[in-house]
Design an enzyme around this catalytic site. Structure first.
Site, PDB file in Angstrom:
ATOM      1  N   ASP A 417       0.876  -1.286  -0.116  1.00 56.43           N
ATOM      2  CA  ASP A 417       0.108  -0.121   0.028  1.00 56.43           C
ATOM      3  C   ASP A 417       0.860   1.267   0.093  1.00 56.43           C
ATOM      4  OD1 ASP A 417      -2.491   1.145   0.047  1.00 56.43           O
ATOM      5  OD2 ASP A 417      -2.545   1.266   2.281  1.00 56.43           O
ATOM      6  N   GLU A 420       2.854   4.764  -4.223  1.00 54.52           N
ATOM      7  CA  GLU A 420       2.672   5.891  -5.212  1.00 54.52           C
ATOM      8  C   GLU A 420       4.286   6.483  -5.555  1.00 54.52           C
ATOM      9  OE1 GLU A 420      -1.051   4.579  -4.215  1.00 54.52           O
ATOM     10  OE2 GLU A 420       0.286   5.897  -2.955  1.00 54.52           O
ATOM     11  N   ASP A 498      -9.371   3.820  -2.931  1.00 54.72           N
ATOM     12  CA  ASP A 498     -10.280   4.067  -1.732  1.00 54.72           C
ATOM     13  C   ASP A 498     -11.424   4.599  -2.316  1.00 54.72           C
ATOM     14  OD1 ASP A 498      -8.281   3.497   0.177  1.00 54.72           O
ATOM     15  OD2 ASP A 498      -7.412   5.578   0.134  1.00 54.72           O
TER      16      ASP A 498
END
Length: 954
Positions: A417, A420, A498
């Site tokens: 997670d 990015e 999300d």
């Protein structure tokens, strides 16, 4: 000539000398330049110090710090010069295979291009082949101010898809997005940058043929599809584009594309079951409680997920000494009841001497660095963190060995997670583009962050995947990554980030999953039920019905929301979820076979409806249905529309409805294409209960000629024996002759011996009716086909039973208990206010909660809000700016003024209360460079009593 709407229009710049070269516009790594003032309309607005891309991948060496040097290009190196405008047709050469062409602006640009991150073998992109074919369509280019604009015009009536992980509509004409991996918490339908980057478009021509085009650059790229039948890429010079086709069908184009960029890894079979997740099951006891409840309630599930709170202070590769004191025992307890466990690992490593991960990484010098050569520190969950240099082989090896040791705790899969990479306390949500990555020479060597940003997550997923293989080479790794790029499917599954608990996001989840499949990533799906906010029973049940048919099937929700397990919404919703997941487990032999096909050929597991007939334009914008191989899933994504009230649009040919005696108004309708056979299995609580000797069922739908065929893939469900021939691939054939349907094995592949098992054949007659017969798998089975009158009677009876079942089903409620706030009931009906250039959606509660704000000329959304149980973000006491970043305050007054380049001013005043001290602070003033909007300023003034910011604490 550049269009008025282009990002290069409306420039107002200071004098930069006689050369006419504007270095601040070139967003490439390495060259530093300065300007004193800047005003851009329709383009990025830069700070006074920005970096410029090189034109050549390996040229001059310039010292960036006294600790290392980076290889950088000179603006006047060979390749298209930056101080002139050059345009024309691109030059091409055939590569890889017939029908695939690489295009460049010039021979010099071809030589100057950076290595490919997309191709599984980068040399394939750079090596011409001998071919007699010529490209059908040739892109044109324009190079201006360091930007390379590539345009490909296609025939009128062409439909456009792909572009990877994108929100909004399925057919992409009219849309524009930017490839820049972004932590997009609470994104909306017009958010322009999400977590992954796929500079790829799949075009379906009017005649049904398909053409794919890849802009092979890792840099920030604009994909502009706002003009009908036109594809335009804008990115820093220079980069090649690669076209695939036109081929006879979209499947053929995607097969060719996959031979270039690689296919999805073969997942272990357990990973295709249902996954239950939440932020957070915060103790081992809670994890076991949820897992055991699935078994007690007879709801199939294979995987439980453990979010970041298992760590000791959010330190990766550690376990909380109280709540997760013995992870190995927890894993053993889960395995005993048929559960696998997947644990989260983020890239942010706490900057703390004495922490073994930080110490070992520092010793090996594996951290991303600032321009001055010092390790970069960015705030995420643990506080100040360093970040591994995944672009470097030694860092990937270091991480892989940490993963290897981590897996010894009983870890079955890993969740990457925040990669990015996401950074707190920064407007850009990521690390500075001036950061330095000392990447491997094969990837382009030492470059700044703008070059490696979009591939950072893919390299992390690769490192994690390789670490799991080190831990056990006899098992297939399972990795889930949030960030990715073209080629990530070789290492990891993904999800759509999300999302929100809303009907819009339920509807959008179908298109988003399909779009990823059309971009090379077939193992994907949304957070079922929505991650942000609370679902209603009807929304959750409807979403589970659809999500149970997605390639990746996981329920997930965030902290602070109500429980979102299948039993959390009442008995009626629990039963719908049970039916939906039992459907999935019946279909697992079919789904597993589709993944074998995807792994070996590149054809997606789930495809849009137009795959059934690419020539039919009426199918190209259908968004509430999709194909799972030859099964059509037709769903309702509107809250007040039951499945029996849908106006079905079916492709040409025979489509036979079927169910498993489980039809329900909130479950999708299922159809099987005529001419198809799909394998089914018995329902199990988890895939570990399955046995090769289990009964196998074949669902048969004959075509107009009375024939059908299908395939079943079987192996151990894990490991790599299948790659050595240890599998059984069975081709089944059914034929109707003289009122007898003969079902037999037409051919087999693989070295596996066929198990001794019963065969159950069910032949669909239409209207849900069917006839069946039993036999032994591998033997010829003959079934007497009923007469025309008998078929009509069976169909009528089946239709009557079907409608009775739907009418007698209990309707799920679409309400949630929302407390009143300040004496006013919470309204969920948005009102749209329009100005000359802006559309603002507000909720008319206490003056108006801003729900979304859209710039009309560009269609770009600036913000996406949400409705919360305890009121809106302004009034709830906690504002979530993004995951991991909150502000707590007492609200007094909020007013927003937008001063736009088109001279329109919009002011919204929320609530007229006076601050006790009479003070007022300027809360935000932004130039929105990240969205490339027309120039405007946003002034948001908040009057508050006190404000406390919290970062990095869940």
């Amino acid at each position: 000539m550049i269009e008025e709407a282009s990002v290069l229009s409306g420039l107002e710049v200071p004098s930069v000398g006689s050369s006419g070269y504007f270095p601040w516009l070139n967003r490439a790594p390495n060259l530093i330049s300065r300007t004193s003032t800047l005003r851009i309309s329709g383009a990025f607005s830069w700070d006074s110090e920005k970096l410029d891309f090189p034109r050549k991948k390996r040229t001059n060496k310039k010292l960036i710090s006294d600790k290392f040097t980076c290889k950088m290009g000179d603006a006047k190196e060979e390749g298209t010069t930056k101080d002139t405008t050059i345009s024309g047709n691109m030059i091409f050469e055939p590569i890889l295979e017939d029908g695939v062409f690489r295009f460049d602006c010039s021979a010099n640009d071809r030589a100057a291009a950076y290595p490919s991150f997309s191709f599984i073998k980068p040399k394939d992109r750079d090596t011409p082949i001998s071919s007699q074919k010529l490209p059908t369509y040739i892109p044109v280019f324009e190079c201006l101010l360091g930007q390379q604009i590539v345009k490909l015009e296609l025939p009128a009536g062409t439909s456009l898809y792909g572009t990877g992980e994108v929100s909004g509509q399925l057919e992409r004409t009219g849309k524009r997005i930017f490839t820049w991996n972004t932590d997009a918490y609470g994104y909306g339908s017009v958010t322009t940058s999400l977590y992954q980057s796929h500079p790829w478009v799949l075009a379906i021509l009017p005649n049904g043929e398909a053409l794919g085009i890849l802009a092979d650059t890792s840099l920030r790229c604009e994909i502009d599809l706002r003009e009908d039948s036109v594809i335009q890429f804008i990115a820093p010079s220079s980069y090649p584009v690669v076209t695939f086709g036109p081929f006879s069908s979209p499947a053929a184009a995607l097969k060719s594309f996959s031979r270039a960029v690689g296919t999805v890894f073969m997942p272990p079979k357990w990973a295709l079951g249902y996954h239950q997740c939440r932020w957070s099951y915060d103790s081992a006891d809670r994890v076991l409680e949820v897992s055991r409840t699935f078994r007690e309630k007879d709801i199939p599930c294979d995987v439980i997920w453990i979010d970041i709170d298992y760590m000791n202070g959010f330190r990766c590769f550690t376990f909380d000494p109280e709540r997760f004191a013995d992870p190995k025992t927890l894993a053993d307890d889960l395995h005993q009841i048929g559960f696998k466990a997947i644990w989260m690992l983020d890239p942010g490593i706490k900057h703390e001497k004495g922490y073994f991960v930080y110490d070992s990484g520092s010793e090996k010098d594996v951290w991303v660095q600032k321009a001055d050569g010092e390790p970069y520190l960015g705030e995420v969950w643990p506080g100040p963190c360093v970040f591994p240099e995944f672009t470097q082989a030694k860092a990937r090896s270091w991480w892989a060995n940490l993963v290897k040791d981590f897996v010894s705790n009983g870890v079955d899969g890993i969740w990457n997670d925040m990669n990015e990479p996401a950074i707190f306390k920064t407007v850009t949500k990521t690390m500075p583009e001036s950061n330095i990555h000392r990447g491997d020479e094969e990837f382009g060597g030492c470059q700044n962050h703008s070059y490696y940003h979009n591939v950072y997550g893919m390299f992390m997923a690769r490192s994690t995947y390789e670490g799991m293989k080190l831990a056990n080479s006899g098992r297939r790794p399972f990795v889930l990554t949030r960030a990715g790029f073209i080629g990530s499917q070789r290492y990891a599954a993904t999800w759509t980030g999300d999302n929100s608990s809303s009907w819009d996001h339920l509807h959008m989840s179908i298109s988003m999953t399909l779009q990823l499949g059309l971009s090379g990533q077939p193992l994907s799906g949304p957070d079922i039920g929505g991650y942000v906010g609370n679902a209603t029973p009807r929304l959750f049940g409807r979403w589970m019905g659809i999500g149970a048919m997605f390639p990746f099937c996981r329920g997930h929700s965030e902290m602070g929301t109500a429980d979102h397990e299948p039993w959390s919404f009442g008995e009626e919703c629990e039963e719908v979820c049970r039916l939906a997941l039992k459907r999935r487990y019946r279909l697992l032999p079919h789904i597993y076979t589709l993944f074998y096909i995807a792994h070996t050929t590149g054809v997606p597991v789930a495809t849009p409806l137009f795959f059934a007939d690419p020539k039919d334009p009426s199918l190209r914008k259908t968004e509430n249905s999709f194909l799972l191989g030859s099964i059509l899933i037709y769903s309702s994504t509107l809250p007040n529309q039951r499945i029996e009230n849908l106006n079905l649009t079916l492709p040409k040919g025979i489509w036979s409805r079927f169910d498993f005696g489980d039809s329900h108004p909130d479950l999708p309708a299922l159809f099987l294409q005529g001419g198809s056979i799909v394998p089914l299995g018995p329902v199990h609580q988890h895939t570990g209960e399955a046995n090769p000797s289990d009964d196998i069922s074949l669902l048969v739908a004959l075509d107009e000629n009375g024939k059908a065929e299908g395939v079943l893939f079987e192996d151990d469900g894990d490991g790599y024996g299948f790659s050595l021939g240890a599998y059984l691939l069975t081709h089944y054939l059914a034929e109707l002759e003289s009122s007898v349907v003969t079902v037999k094995v037409s051919r087999t592949e693989g070295s596996w011996t066929r198990p001794n098992r019963r065969l159950h054949v069910q032949i669909l007659l239409g209207g849900g009716a069917k006839i069946d017969a039993w036999g032994t798998d591998g033997d010829v089975l003959q079934v007497t086909f009923p007469s025309g009158q008998e078929v009509a009677d069976l169909v009528a009876t089946s239709e009557k039973e079907y409608h009775h079942q739907l009418e007698s089903a209990k309707t799920l409620q679409d309400v949630e208990e929302v407390p009143e706030h300040k004496g006013v009931s919470l309204s969920k009906t948005p009102i749209e206010l329009k100005g000359a250039c802006w559309s603002v959606k507000v909720i008319p509660w206490i003056g108006g909660r801003i729900l979304s704000m859209t710039h009309l000329p560009s269609g770009i959304q600036w913000l996406q809000g949400k409705i919360e149980i305890n009121g809106y973000k302004e009034y709830s006491g906690t504002e979530y700016r993004s995951t991991g970043c909150t502000e707590e305050y007492s609200f007094i007054e909020n007013s927003i003024c937008l001063i736009q380049g088109c001279k329109t001013k919009v002011c919204l005043r929320k609530h007229n209360l006076l601050h006790p001290k009479g003070t007022e602070s300027l809360w935000a003033k932004m130039m929105m460079e990240a969205t490339r909007m027309e120039e405007y300023s946003i002034y948001q003034t908040w009057k508050r009593q006190e404000k406390t910011r919290k970062y990095g604490c869940k």
